[in-house]
Scaffold this motif. Structure first.
Motif, PDB file in Angstrom:
ATOM      1  N   ASP A 234       0.848  -1.188   0.000  1.00 32.92           N
ATOM      2  CA  ASP A 234       0.000   0.000   0.000  1.00 32.92           C
ATOM      3  C   ASP A 234       0.888   1.244   0.000  1.00 32.92           C
ATOM      4  N   PRO A 235       0.754   2.131  -1.004  1.00 32.04           N
ATOM      5  CA  PRO A 235       1.614   3.324  -1.053  1.00 32.04           C
ATOM      6  C   PRO A 235       1.519   4.224   0.182  1.00 32.04           C
ATOM      7  N   MET A 236       0.418   4.171   0.905  1.00 31.82           N
ATOM      8  CA  MET A 236       0.261   5.012   2.090  1.00 31.82           C
ATOM      9  C   MET A 236       1.098   4.517   3.267  1.00 31.82           C
ATOM     10  N   ARG A 237       1.694   3.333   3.144  1.00 27.95           N
ATOM     11  CA  ARG A 237       2.414   2.737   4.270  1.00 27.95           C
ATOM     12  C   ARG A 237       3.929   2.918   4.189  1.00 27.95           C
ATOM     13  N   VAL A 238       4.431   3.486   3.109  1.00 28.02           N
ATOM     14  CA  VAL A 238       5.879   3.618   2.939  1.00 28.02           C
ATOM     15  C   VAL A 238       6.243   5.050   2.578  1.00 28.02           C
ATOM     16  N   ASP A 239       7.501   5.397   2.827  1.00 30.43           N
ATOM     17  CA  ASP A 239       7.993   6.743   2.530  1.00 30.43           C
ATOM     18  C   ASP A 239       9.299   6.657   1.754  1.00 30.43           C
ATOM     19  N   MET A 240       9.542   7.682   0.961  1.00 32.04           N
ATOM     20  CA  MET A 240      10.704   7.659   0.077  1.00 32.04           C
ATOM     21  C   MET A 240      12.029   7.864   0.800  1.00 32.04           C
ATOM     22  N   HIS A 241      12.035   8.196   2.082  1.00 29.35           N
ATOM     23  CA  HIS A 241      13.300   8.264   2.802  1.00 29.35           C
ATOM     24  C   HIS A 241      13.636   6.932   3.456  1.00 29.35           C
ATOM     25  N   ASN A 242      12.850   5.888   3.134  1.00 31.90           N
ATOM     26  CA  ASN A 242      13.069   4.555   3.698  1.00 31.90           C
ATOM     27  C   ASN A 242      12.598   3.527   2.678  1.00 31.90           C
ATOM     28  N   ILE A 243      13.258   3.495   1.523  1.00 31.53           N
ATOM     29  CA  ILE A 243      12.745   2.735   0.387  1.00 31.53           C
ATOM     30  C   ILE A 243      13.897   2.122  -0.393  1.00 31.53           C
ATOM     31  N   SER A 244      13.610   1.027  -1.081  1.00 31.86           N
ATOM     32  CA  SER A 244      14.618   0.421  -1.966  1.00 31.86           C
ATOM     33  C   SER A 244      13.910  -0.185  -3.173  1.00 31.86           C
ATOM     34  N   PHE A 245      14.595  -0.167  -4.315  1.00 36.26           N
ATOM     35  CA  PHE A 245      14.033  -0.668  -5.565  1.00 36.26           C
ATOM     36  C   PHE A 245      15.009  -1.619  -6.244  1.00 36.26           C
ATOM     37  N   HIS A 246      14.449  -2.628  -6.896  1.00 35.14           N
ATOM     38  CA  HIS A 246      15.225  -3.538  -7.744  1.00 35.14           C
ATOM     39  C   HIS A 246      14.522  -3.627  -9.090  1.00 35.14           C
ATOM     40  N   GLY A 247      15.218  -3.224 -10.170  1.00 35.42           N
ATOM     41  CA  GLY A 247      14.661  -3.355 -11.513  1.00 35.42           C
ATOM     42  C   GLY A 247      13.700  -2.249 -11.905  1.00 35.42           C
ATOM     43  N   LEU A 248      12.728  -1.967 -11.085  1.00 35.62           N
ATOM     44  CA  LEU A 248      11.691  -0.996 -11.429  1.00 35.62           C
ATOM     45  C   LEU A 248      12.273   0.368 -11.758  1.00 35.62           C
ATOM     46  N   HIS A 249      13.281   0.808 -11.013  1.00 38.31           N
ATOM     47  CA  HIS A 249      13.855   2.142 -11.211  1.00 38.31           C
ATOM     48  C   HIS A 249      14.613   2.262 -12.528  1.00 38.31           C
ATOM     49  N   GLU A 250      14.950   1.125 -13.139  1.00 35.11           N
ATOM     50  CA  GLU A 250      15.613   1.171 -14.443  1.00 35.11           C
ATOM     51  C   GLU A 250      14.608   1.141 -15.586  1.00 35.11           C
ATOM     52  N   ARG A 251      13.347   0.855 -15.284  1.00 36.64           N
ATOM     53  CA  ARG A 251      12.298   0.867 -16.310  1.00 36.64           C
ATOM     54  C   ARG A 251      11.552   2.193 -16.354  1.00 36.64           C
ATOM     55  N   VAL A 252      11.305   2.762 -15.177  1.00 35.88           N
ATOM     56  CA  VAL A 252      10.491   3.976 -15.101  1.00 35.88           C
ATOM     57  C   VAL A 252      11.195   4.982 -14.194  1.00 35.88           C
ATOM     58  N   PRO A 253      11.396   6.218 -14.658  1.00 38.54           N
ATOM     59  CA  PRO A 253      12.003   7.246 -13.796  1.00 38.54           C
ATOM     60  C   PRO A 253      10.950   7.900 -12.912  1.00 38.54           C
ATOM     61  N   LEU A 254      11.394   8.804 -12.079  1.00 39.34           N
ATOM     62  CA  LEU A 254      10.493   9.606 -11.249  1.00 39.34           C
ATOM     63  C   LEU A 254      10.183  10.931 -11.942  1.00 39.34           C
ATOM     64  N   PRO A 255       9.062  11.536 -11.630  1.00 39.61           N
ATOM     65  CA  PRO A 255       8.742  12.848 -12.216  1.00 39.61           C
ATOM     66  C   PRO A 255       9.788  13.887 -11.803  1.00 39.61           C
ATOM     67  N   PRO A 256      10.303  14.659 -12.743  1.00 39.77           N
ATOM     68  CA  PRO A 256      11.333  15.660 -12.428  1.00 39.77           C
ATOM     69  C   PRO A 256      10.763  17.009 -12.020  1.00 39.77           C
ATOM     70  N   ALA A 257       9.544  17.037 -11.507  1.00 39.63           N
ATOM     71  CA  ALA A 257       8.882  18.290 -11.141  1.00 39.63           C
ATOM     72  C   ALA A 257       9.728  19.091 -10.163  1.00 39.63           C
ATOM     73  N   THR A 258       9.733  20.399 -10.333  1.00 39.35           N
ATOM     74  CA  THR A 258      10.523  21.268  -9.458  1.00 39.35           C
ATOM     75  C   THR A 258       9.643  21.888  -8.380  1.00 39.35           C
ATOM     76  N   ASP A 259      10.267  22.130  -7.219  1.00 46.23           N
ATOM     77  CA  ASP A 259       9.598  22.805  -6.100  1.00 46.23           C
ATOM     78  C   ASP A 259       8.252  22.165  -5.778  1.00 46.23           C
ATOM     79  N   THR A 260       8.230  20.831  -5.726  1.00 49.64           N
ATOM     80  CA  THR A 260       7.002  20.076  -5.483  1.00 49.64           C
ATOM     81  C   THR A 260       7.313  18.900  -4.568  1.00 49.64           C
ATOM     82  N   ILE A 261       6.779  18.879  -3.365  1.00 46.02           N
ATOM     83  CA  ILE A 261       6.968  17.696  -2.542  1.00 46.02           C
ATOM     84  C   ILE A 261       6.164  16.546  -3.144  1.00 46.02           C
TER      85      ILE A 261
END
Length: 411
Positions: A234-261
């Motif tokens: 569930d995305p509501m249960r995890v945070d990006m300061h405590n996360i790890s990825f295998h494979g997925l991060h090489e298929r899809v990047p993150l949005p490069p939005a500026t000044d946006t949490i």
């Protein structure tokens, strides 16, 4: 041969204490698992020398300032053959703050280092202590990440049988301590619900909005022994300061939005919507708010990033509701369709957001004034960020392939 992993901390502030903790986490991982940990610090701060002194204790460390990152990215973009190289370089290393872009740089550098997974921490954290020992998230991450789901041992197993031959793509947890979004000071204020409920998906019922507001940006229970759940997380249960990825991060990047949490949370939603196996654990980090964020300038800048997050959700909800897999081509098409939505609903959101901030009063009135004055710019930037994201998704496979063949500049 040991598997190579990348433990990354992006920072634009002084964080020697946090870096010392992450250096200890890297050492812990190498003692307890058959891995080589490459500690990567993307450092845009004025405290580079102080950080370098702390990082000297790590075995494999890459401590890169922005100039070094830019040189690496320039080579990667050129080698990828992507159209509009100047635009692409701006999306990877924009002049303004971007949580998604800094993590995308980590993904590309990890590929250059030959790392099979990326483990992200932030500069405003430390680790819990239990029974006299530090509680490192990397223990739970390395026990499961990249393994076939059927081979993963967990306290709870909620994964559908049809997904057991798939690889665990994501392992993550949450936090204890300060709220992940700095709105704690107004949590009991009359206008809190009016403001936070604005990020709910269109069509949400009043009950759903109230549940979302209650759950938003709050942490979890302190660690009291390992508990892991094998499931689609569930995305509501995890945070990006405590996360790890295998494979997925090489298929899809993150949005490069500026000044946006929140612009760096997209892959958590991809994993959810695509039904990718993941592990949710309870080795939560301790989140804290820096003094700079409480200053007048820091407060206003942060609240404007939160405001832009609310405007961005008009586009992201459209995407999340339609994603069903992690195919970059499919996601890119949905992202482009989202950017073509009519602008009127988001204009209403901007007006409601200004009103909510104004009702909060005090120093929040300045945020309302800024939203009023920059309304058209904020709305157009929110749409342009989505258009930029589609462009980056289309180029991502070529960028990752080029990064694998591009040596990092000497540091």
């Amino acid at each position: 041969m040991k598997r190579r992993i990348c433990l990354v901390v992006p920072t634009n502030r002084e964080c020697t204490a946090t870096l010392a903790e992450v250096v200890a986490e890297a050492a812990y991982a190498e003692r307890h698992f058959d891995v080589d940990v490459h500690l990567l610090v993307l450092d845009s701060s004025a405290d580079f020398a102080a950080h370098a002194e702390v990082l000297g204790a790590a075995r494999h460390v890459r401590h890169l300032d922005e100039a070094t990152q830019r040189e690496f990215l320039r080579r990667v973009v050129a080698a990828s053959g992507t159209t509009g190289p100047d635009r692409m370089l701006d999306l990877l290393l924009p002049a303004r703050l971007s949580y998604g872009a800094c993590t995308n740089r980590a993904f590309l550098i990890a590929a250059a280092l030959g790392c099979e997974s990326v483990h992200r921490r932030d500069s405003d954290l430390y680790f819990q202590t239990y029974a006299g020992e530090k509680v490192f998230p990397i223990h739970a991450e390395l026990a499961a990440l990249g393994r076939p789901a059927r081979d993963v041992m967990a306290t709870e197993d909620r994964l559908d049988d049809s997904r057991r031959d798939m690889t665990v793509a994501m392992v993550g947890a949450s936090f204890v301590g300060d709220m992940s979004v700095d709105v704690e000071d107004i949590r009991d204020a009359d206008g809190y619900y009016d403001l936070v409920s604005l990020w709910a998906a269109p069509g949400s019922t009043e009950a759903e909005k109230r549940a979302l507001v209650e759950d938003s940006f709050t942490g979890s229970a302190p660690y009291d022994g390992d508990h892991t759940v094998l499931s689609v997380v569930d995305p509501m249960r995890v945070d990006m300061h405590n996360i790890s990825f295998h494979g997925l991060h090489e298929r899809v990047p993150l949005p490069p939005a500026t000044d946006t949490i929140g612009s760096d949370y997209f892959l958590i939603h991809v994993a959810d919507r695509a039904g990718l196996p993941g592990v949710l654990h309870n080795r939560h980090i301790v989140n804290f708010h820096t003094a700079e964020r409480k200053s007048d300038d820091g407060f206003l800048a942060y609240q404007m990033r939160f405001a832009k997050f609310i405007l961005s959700m008009y586009y992201f909800h459209y995407i999340y509701q339609r994603m069903t897999d992690d195919d970059p081509k499919t996601i890119s098409a949905i992202v482009r369709a989202s950017a073509r939505q009519p602008g009127e609903p988001n204009e209403v959101q901007a007006d409601l957001m200004e009103q909510a901030y104004r009702r909060l009063g005090g120093r929040f009135a300045a945020v309302a004034d800024r939203i009023r004055d920059e309304r058209d710019t904020l709305l157009s930037e929110a749409r342009r960020d989505i258009e930029d994201y589609a462009h980056l998704i289309d180029a991502w496979a070529g960028l990752v392939a080029a990064a694998r063949e591009t040596p990092l500049p000497h540091v």
